[in-house]
Motif scaffolding. Sequence first.
Motif, PDB file in Angstrom:
ATOM      1  N   ILE A 139      21.955 -94.453 -40.830  1.00  0.00           N
ATOM      2  CA  ILE A 139      20.626 -94.001 -41.225  1.00  0.00           C
ATOM      3  C   ILE A 139      19.812 -93.558 -40.007  1.00  0.00           C
ATOM      4  O   ILE A 139      19.094 -92.549 -40.052  1.00  0.00           O
ATOM      5  CB  ILE A 139      19.914 -95.125 -42.005  1.00  0.00           C
ATOM      6  N   SER A 153      22.304 -94.241 -33.162  1.00  0.00           N
ATOM      7  CA  SER A 153      23.625 -93.706 -32.825  1.00  0.00           C
ATOM      8  C   SER A 153      24.448 -93.335 -34.047  1.00  0.00           C
ATOM      9  O   SER A 153      25.390 -92.544 -33.958  1.00  0.00           O
ATOM     10  CB  SER A 153      24.388 -94.746 -32.002  1.00  0.00           C
ATOM     11  N   TYR A 206      34.244 -98.180 -33.512  1.00  0.00           N
ATOM     12  CA  TYR A 206      34.035 -96.755 -33.271  1.00  0.00           C
ATOM     13  C   TYR A 206      33.686 -96.540 -31.814  1.00  0.00           C
ATOM     14  O   TYR A 206      33.393 -97.476 -31.078  1.00  0.00           O
ATOM     15  CB  TYR A 206      32.960 -96.194 -34.196  1.00  0.00           C
ATOM     16  N   THR A 266      27.283 -96.365 -45.268  1.00  0.00           N
ATOM     17  CA  THR A 266      27.325 -96.308 -43.791  1.00  0.00           C
ATOM     18  C   THR A 266      28.362 -97.326 -43.300  1.00  0.00           C
ATOM     19  O   THR A 266      28.941 -98.067 -44.099  1.00  0.00           O
ATOM     20  CB  THR A 266      25.956 -96.679 -43.163  1.00  0.00           C
ATOM     21  N   ASN A 316      14.546 -98.980 -36.865  1.00  0.00           N
ATOM     22  CA  ASN A 316      15.630 -98.897 -37.848  1.00  0.00           C
ATOM     23  C   ASN A 316      16.835 -99.775 -37.535  1.00  0.00           C
ATOM     24  O   ASN A 316      17.584-100.143 -38.446  1.00  0.00           O
ATOM     25  CB  ASN A 316      16.068 -97.422 -37.930  1.00  0.00           C
ATOM     26  N   TYR A 334      20.166-112.199 -44.321  1.00  0.00           N
ATOM     27  CA  TYR A 334      19.744-110.793 -44.129  1.00  0.00           C
ATOM     28  C   TYR A 334      18.519-110.432 -44.957  1.00  0.00           C
ATOM     29  O   TYR A 334      17.568-109.826 -44.444  1.00  0.00           O
ATOM     30  CB  TYR A 334      20.931-109.892 -44.501  1.00  0.00           C
TER      31      TYR A 334
END
Length: 260
Positions: free
Chosen positions: A17, A14, A44, A198, A97, A163
């Motif tokens: 990347i 959406s 958003y 991003t 992704n 992460y």
Amino acid sequence: MLLENKVVIVTGGSRGIGRAIALACAREGAHVAINYWGENDASYHKRSAVETVLDEIGALGRRAIAVEGDVSQPATATELVAKTVDAFGRVDVLASNAGICPFHAFLDMPPKVFETTVAVNLGGAFYVTQAAANQMKAQGDGGAIVATSSISALVGGGMQTHYTPTKAGVHSLMQSCAIALGPYKIRCNSVMPGTIATDLNADDLSSPEKKSYFERRIPLGRLGRPDDVADVVVFLASDLARYVTGAALLVDGGLFVNLQ
Ligand SMILES: NC(=O)C1=CN([C@@H]2O[C@H](COP(=O)(O)OP(=O)(O)OC[C@H]3O[C@@H](n4cnc5c(N)ncnc54)[C@H](OP(=O)(O)O)[C@@H]3O)[C@@H](O)[C@H]2O)C=CC1
Ligand SMILES: C[C@H](O)[C@@H]1OC(=O)[C@H](O)[C@@H]1O
């Protein structure tokens, strides 16, 4: 065109990347199924972002569908593949992704933050790779899987202790799947983006000092753009990379090698 009439699935398609990967594949002739989630993200307009991507792919003369679902759930992967096959008849390429990076200090990290990050980033890549590979195996003529790992598979981050192991895990997943799926002519590779501007890191890079620190550390002199990564994904998905499997390609402007 590098992906003429291929059918591509992109998780996390959406925005960022993943959106760039979806558009780059469509530009190269592919039809695209995008997955997205964004359940807790009020920053958003999720649905309009997804519709914009679908419209942009349509404007390129390609077909596109969107399938909502949390990739950490195995059922999302099977539904995504089934809906893609319903719409387009097959799956040729998977770009795994989707990912999250909720920056947090290590010593007081709540178990939930750790568990969710692992479930989305590593669990999500595992389940969607498995579902797409089973479909490709049934088709009998191979396929390509490209996962978005990270430079963070190779180096650490003090606010990313939950992460970075997931990105090392995604890299390792592609290496092992290259072996498991080679007999079916399914190639498995990963891209390792450096710092790409991003929504994922917008807060982290909102300080001009931190942004310019990164720019100074990157030999090519700028942060990455989503299309810098997307073009490499297209290459790895295409027949140009027909003898490449189990590989990982840094897309970082030289950041990793810049010791001094
Ligand atoms: N930006 C960077 O510097 C780097 C990013 N990466 C990796 O690139 C990938 C994409 O990140 P980036 O584009 O920057 O981030 P963004 O936040 O811009 O986009 C993340 C995407 O993942 C989707 N997503 C998040 N959680 C889930 C979930 N549970 N199920 C399905 N989809 C989900 C989002 O959907 P929705 O829009 O609905 O929220 C969105 O499409 C990630 O795997 C990240 O780790 C790797 C190296 C560097
Ligand atoms: C979100 C971070 O800025 C970004 O994510 C990564 O995987 C890169 O290593 C950067 O740290």
